[in-house]
Design a protein around this motif. Sequence first.
Motif, PDB file in Angstrom:
ATOM      1  N   ARG A 113       0.840  -1.193   0.000  1.00  0.00           N
ATOM      2  CA  ARG A 113       0.000   0.000   0.000  1.00  0.00           C
ATOM      3  C   ARG A 113       0.877   1.246   0.000  1.00  0.00           C
ATOM      4  NH1 ARG A 113      -5.353  -0.773   1.588  1.00  0.00           N
ATOM      5  NH2 ARG A 113      -5.852  -2.941   2.038  1.00  0.00           N
ATOM      6  N   LEU A 114       0.402   2.270  -0.656  1.00  0.00           N
ATOM      7  CA  LEU A 114       1.197   3.489  -0.764  1.00  0.00           C
ATOM      8  C   LEU A 114       1.358   4.167   0.590  1.00  0.00           C
ATOM      9  CD1 LEU A 114      -0.154   5.034  -4.092  1.00  0.00           C
ATOM     10  CD2 LEU A 114       1.963   3.782  -3.706  1.00  0.00           C
ATOM     11  N   ARG A 115       0.362   4.004   1.453  1.00  0.00           N
ATOM     12  CA  ARG A 115       0.463   4.677   2.744  1.00  0.00           C
ATOM     13  C   ARG A 115       1.474   4.002   3.658  1.00  0.00           C
ATOM     14  NH1 ARG A 115      -2.953   2.303   6.656  1.00  0.00           N
ATOM     15  NH2 ARG A 115      -4.315   0.673   5.797  1.00  0.00           N
ATOM     16  N   ARG A 116       2.004   2.853   3.212  1.00  0.00           N
ATOM     17  CA  ARG A 116       3.035   2.183   3.991  1.00  0.00           C
ATOM     18  C   ARG A 116       4.439   2.686   3.633  1.00  0.00           C
ATOM     19  NH1 ARG A 116       0.796  -0.085   8.358  1.00  0.00           N
ATOM     20  NH2 ARG A 116      -0.812  -1.620   7.827  1.00  0.00           N
ATOM     21  N   ILE A 117       4.563   3.525   2.620  1.00  0.00           N
ATOM     22  CA  ILE A 117       5.887   4.022   2.228  1.00  0.00           C
ATOM     23  C   ILE A 117       6.472   4.847   3.353  1.00  0.00           C
ATOM     24  CG2 ILE A 117       7.091   5.561   0.643  1.00  0.00           C
ATOM     25  CD1 ILE A 117       5.123   4.752  -1.514  1.00  0.00           C
ATOM     26  N   HIS A 118       7.732   4.536   3.682  1.00  0.00           N
ATOM     27  CA  HIS A 118       8.425   5.263   4.740  1.00  0.00           C
ATOM     28  C   HIS A 118       9.311   6.319   4.085  1.00  0.00           C
ATOM     29  CE1 HIS A 118      11.332   5.643   8.215  1.00  0.00           C
ATOM     30  NE2 HIS A 118      10.150   5.808   8.785  1.00  0.00           N
ATOM     31  N   TRP A 119       8.862   7.554   4.063  1.00  0.00           N
ATOM     32  CA  TRP A 119       9.509   8.597   3.268  1.00  0.00           C
ATOM     33  C   TRP A 119      10.892   8.976   3.776  1.00  0.00           C
ATOM     34  CZ3 TRP A 119       7.774   9.109  -1.326  1.00  0.00           C
ATOM     35  CH2 TRP A 119       6.420   8.842  -1.602  1.00  0.00           C
ATOM     36  N   PRO A 120      11.150   9.051   5.072  1.00  0.00           N
ATOM     37  CA  PRO A 120      12.529   9.378   5.492  1.00  0.00           C
ATOM     38  C   PRO A 120      13.547   8.372   4.958  1.00  0.00           C
ATOM     39  CG  PRO A 120      11.030   9.655   7.317  1.00  0.00           C
ATOM     40  CD  PRO A 120      10.251   9.012   6.210  1.00  0.00           C
ATOM     41  N   SER A 121      13.254   7.078   5.072  1.00  0.00           N
ATOM     42  CA  SER A 121      14.190   6.072   4.569  1.00  0.00           C
ATOM     43  C   SER A 121      14.297   6.157   3.050  1.00  0.00           C
ATOM     44  CB  SER A 121      13.712   4.668   4.965  1.00  0.00           C
ATOM     45  OG  SER A 121      13.598   4.572   6.350  1.00  0.00           O
ATOM     46  N   THR A 122      13.186   6.447   2.402  1.00  0.00           N
ATOM     47  CA  THR A 122      13.200   6.575   0.947  1.00  0.00           C
ATOM     48  C   THR A 122      14.119   7.712   0.519  1.00  0.00           C
ATOM     49  OG1 THR A 122      10.936   5.748   0.840  1.00  0.00           O
ATOM     50  CG2 THR A 122      11.737   6.928  -1.080  1.00  0.00           C
ATOM     51  N   LEU A 123      14.073   8.841   1.221  1.00  0.00           N
ATOM     52  CA  LEU A 123      14.913   9.979   0.874  1.00  0.00           C
ATOM     53  C   LEU A 123      16.376   9.674   1.138  1.00  0.00           C
ATOM     54  CD1 LEU A 123      12.746  12.948   2.199  1.00  0.00           C
ATOM     55  CD2 LEU A 123      13.188  12.306  -0.165  1.00  0.00           C
ATOM     56  N   ARG A 124      16.634   8.969   2.263  1.00  0.00           N
ATOM     57  CA  ARG A 124      18.034   8.681   2.587  1.00  0.00           C
ATOM     58  C   ARG A 124      18.636   7.682   1.615  1.00  0.00           C
ATOM     59  NH1 ARG A 124      16.362   8.814   8.033  1.00  0.00           N
ATOM     60  NH2 ARG A 124      16.034   6.574   7.969  1.00  0.00           N
ATOM     61  N   SER A 125      17.882   6.628   1.257  1.00  0.00           N
ATOM     62  CA  SER A 125      18.458   5.559   0.439  1.00  0.00           C
ATOM     63  C   SER A 125      18.306   5.803  -1.062  1.00  0.00           C
ATOM     64  CB  SER A 125      17.793   4.235   0.789  1.00  0.00           C
ATOM     65  OG  SER A 125      16.406   4.309   0.492  1.00  0.00           O
ATOM     66  N   GLY A 126      17.402   6.629  -1.435  1.00  0.00           N
ATOM     67  CA  GLY A 126      17.177   6.879  -2.842  1.00  0.00           C
ATOM     68  C   GLY A 126      16.265   5.874  -3.504  1.00  0.00           C
ATOM     69  N   THR A 127      15.873   4.822  -2.773  1.00  0.00           N
ATOM     70  CA  THR A 127      14.896   3.856  -3.297  1.00  0.00           C
ATOM     71  C   THR A 127      13.668   3.875  -2.396  1.00  0.00           C
ATOM     72  OG1 THR A 127      15.862   2.082  -1.994  1.00  0.00           O
ATOM     73  CG2 THR A 127      16.637   2.331  -4.271  1.00  0.00           C
ATOM     74  N   VAL A 128      12.581   3.481  -2.966  1.00  0.00           N
ATOM     75  CA  VAL A 128      11.333   3.531  -2.207  1.00  0.00           C
ATOM     76  C   VAL A 128      11.331   2.426  -1.152  1.00  0.00           C
ATOM     77  CG1 VAL A 128       8.821   3.428  -2.343  1.00  0.00           C
ATOM     78  CG2 VAL A 128      10.140   4.450  -4.208  1.00  0.00           C
ATOM     79  N   GLN A 129      11.147   2.828   0.102  1.00  0.00           N
ATOM     80  CA  GLN A 129      11.116   1.886   1.228  1.00  0.00           C
ATOM     81  C   GLN A 129       9.692   1.842   1.824  1.00  0.00           C
ATOM     82  OE1 GLN A 129      13.932   0.173   2.386  1.00  0.00           O
ATOM     83  NE2 GLN A 129      15.025   1.019   0.596  1.00  0.00           N
ATOM     84  N   ALA A 130       9.356   0.721   2.339  1.00  0.00           N
ATOM     85  CA  ALA A 130       8.007   0.567   2.909  1.00  0.00           C
ATOM     86  C   ALA A 130       8.101  -0.081   4.287  1.00  0.00           C
ATOM     87  CB  ALA A 130       7.122  -0.281   1.997  1.00  0.00           C
ATOM     88  N   ARG A 131       7.153   0.327   5.130  1.00  0.00           N
ATOM     89  CA  ARG A 131       7.065  -0.294   6.468  1.00  0.00           C
ATOM     90  C   ARG A 131       6.287  -1.591   6.360  1.00  0.00           C
ATOM     91  NH1 ARG A 131       5.281   5.099   8.188  1.00  0.00           N
ATOM     92  NH2 ARG A 131       3.220   4.210   7.778  1.00  0.00           N
ATOM     93  N   THR A 132       6.693  -2.554   7.159  1.00  0.00           N
ATOM     94  CA  THR A 132       5.894  -3.776   7.283  1.00  0.00           C
ATOM     95  C   THR A 132       5.445  -3.920   8.735  1.00  0.00           C
ATOM     96  OG1 THR A 132       7.826  -5.139   7.723  1.00  0.00           O
ATOM     97  CG2 THR A 132       7.101  -4.938   5.421  1.00  0.00           C
ATOM     98  N   MET A 133       4.328  -4.555   8.903  1.00  0.00           N
ATOM     99  CA  MET A 133       3.714  -4.721  10.234  1.00  0.00           C
ATOM    100  C   MET A 133       3.525  -6.201  10.538  1.00  0.00           C
ATOM    101  SD  MET A 133       3.250  -1.633  11.228  1.00  0.00           S
ATOM    102  CE  MET A 133       3.145   0.012  10.571  1.00  0.00           C
ATOM    103  N   TYR A 134       3.461  -6.472  11.812  1.00  0.00           N
ATOM    104  CA  TYR A 134       3.044  -7.813  12.218  1.00  0.00           C
ATOM    105  C   TYR A 134       1.515  -7.895  12.138  1.00  0.00           C
ATOM    106  CZ  TYR A 134       7.690  -8.852  14.029  1.00  0.00           C
ATOM    107  OH  TYR A 134       9.014  -9.083  14.142  1.00  0.00           O
ATOM    108  N   ALA A 135       1.057  -9.062  11.824  1.00  0.00           N
ATOM    109  CA  ALA A 135      -0.396  -9.265  11.807  1.00  0.00           C
ATOM    110  C   ALA A 135      -0.917  -9.337  13.241  1.00  0.00           C
ATOM    111  CB  ALA A 135      -0.737 -10.549  11.066  1.00  0.00           C
ATOM    112  N   ASP A 136      -2.144  -8.854  13.404  1.00  0.00           N
ATOM    113  CA  ASP A 136      -2.827  -9.019  14.694  1.00  0.00           C
ATOM    114  C   ASP A 136      -3.645 -10.300  14.628  1.00  0.00           C
ATOM    115  OD1 ASP A 136      -1.775  -6.749  15.699  1.00  0.00           O
ATOM    116  OD2 ASP A 136      -3.497  -5.479  15.196  1.00  0.00           O
ATOM    117  N   ALA A 137      -3.531 -11.076  15.657  1.00  0.00           N
ATOM    118  CA  ALA A 137      -4.224 -12.365  15.643  1.00  0.00           C
ATOM    119  C   ALA A 137      -4.773 -12.659  17.026  1.00  0.00           C
ATOM    120  CB  ALA A 137      -3.284 -13.484  15.198  1.00  0.00           C
TER     121      ALA A 137
END
Lengths: 203, 453
Positions: free
Chosen positions: B230-254
């Motif tokens: 999902r686009l809202r998962r993109i982590h913009w600070p890491s993306t700016l630092r690394s130059g590639t698009v980075q995304a956050r991942t979450m643990y599932a709730d169960a």
Amino acid sequence: MSGQTWNRPRWGRVAWARLGWHRPAWGLQITVARTVVVLAPGAFLGIAHLAGGRLSPAWLLVAGLGLACARWPDTDVPLGGSAVLGIAWIVAVPGFSWLALPASFVGLAGHCACAFVAGAPDDAAVDRTLARLWAWRLAIVAAVTCVVAVLGCVVSVASPAGSVVFTALTLVAIGGWVLVQNRLAGPGPDAGPGGGPDRVGRV
Amino acid sequence: VSITLARRHSTDPAGGSERARLDRLGPWQRTPAASRALLLGAAGAVLGVLTRRVDLLVLAVPFVLVATWGWLARPRGTGSAEARVGNRTLAEGDATAWTVTLQLPPGAEETILRLSPGRFVTVGPDADRTAVCAPADGGPVTRRIVARTTRWGMRRIGPGLIGARSAWWAYRTPICELGAFWVTATPAAARFDAAAMAPHPEGLVGVNRSVRPGAGTEFATIRPFQPGDRLRRIHWPSTLRSGTVQARTMYADADAHVVLVVDALSDLGPREGIDGRATSLDLTVRACAALAEHYARSGDRISLRVLGSESVSRVPVGSGRAQIRRVLDTLARIQPATDRDAVHVRALAGLGSGSLVVVLSPLVHPDIVGLVAAAAASGLTTIVIDTLPGHLVADPDDAYAALAWRLRRLDRDEEVHRLRAAGVPVVTWVGPGSLDVVLRGLARRTHARLVRR
């Protein structure tokens, strides 16, 4: 549910408890009522003595009737005790005394206390409304007794003819009957909500 | 005595209705007091007139008046009564009202109601246990007597005793029974809270963090963006630092499946109710109620298995408030040591490997230890909560009982040690936080196994 009783039997370890006198659950009102029942014969005999009664010490044993009446209030024991006390009065007291009034009050109190104890649980707590009603009734009965005592004295002093006394008593009885029928008797079992006064015997 | 007792409720603890009705309160019977007043009054009056003694007449007048008044004001007709109880399900220690409504005929002026205390049921205060009251203006008499359950279980409130009398106690009804109700007293849940999550939740919804990534709320890691993220998962600070698009991942709730196993094979200790010392089964069911409430409110699925009680055996898996109510009702119906069959390992059959088995037991019955060991050996995550009350072992009044318990505890400690050696944590129930340490430990052990794989 015949045979059901308010108070479960408690089997004590001592004979005193088996006699039924060990009642730790007695409420204040039952305690007072039983005390009245126990003391009433003694008080009656004391009044008889003050009224000029020539009672032998053996009559003091009759004072113990109160214990038997309090132990078995729902039997004919209180009737027998009251009869014995009446005989004692007839035998011992020579004639009229105004102390007959307090003696009759003591007898009335003992009778009412015994009747109350006979059908009430050990820890009965009477509503104040009901207690006031009973107090009013006792006052009325006491007042009527005083009136009868005064009338009796007047009649005995005047010594009217027997026919006059009989006629007067008959008229009083008829008048009282009519009054009671109009004021105290309630409606019959088929009377509707508006069939008459719904409170019976209230003062 | 022809009394019609029309009870629409049964005396069966499992059944019962809301009301009990007595259609006919009577018949009216003359009392010895009325006969006494009549005889004494009549005899005194006749003797007074015949002997011309006014004092005898004065002595007789009160009895004549009482007898006449009592006869004239005698009751006409019969009455009826209806009893009901306010709440059929309540927690132990809570009170409910036993209410009776009497419709009395004219002339009945004094009603006597009595509700006696029963087994683990107190009635009070004492002044209210027995009531002698008068109908107000000829209307119905309504009287409430408060009854309180002092221990969990099926408790019987009533029957009450009812009687009525007329003026001057001249007539009375026989004493009738009315309104025995069975109420369910659920265990009062002990205080409990757990900060640690269930070790390996496997459900689809819940608040426990799963070991697998998913659409949960707890942060897992940051990794390069992949198709499908999902686009809202993109982590913009890491993306700016690394130059590639980075995304956050979450643990599932169960959600987890928590299996509560209650040892009802014995009930040790004096039964003093909620106001006294707790028995082993008191501690067990109260702890079980607390655990059920906690995990059900957390969104986990819970189920209940009862060992040693013939009347109840298990509650199937479920969640939510209805499941809490189901578990509490089942706990209230436990009758300890009524099922003497040997506890078999099949008592825990049908559980998935992700289930968290919580055994609540005083660990006195040898079958329980074997069951726990077998469950742990089969791969189930098992925790034992020790519910042996401390006051049992340290009874200062009975030296021989204390010595016997000391010997029994030596055996018991050995069994507990063997359980711990087999990897089964045994914790003493202390309320909030009882399970935090062991749950965290179990979660770490699960992670370690995953890492090894």
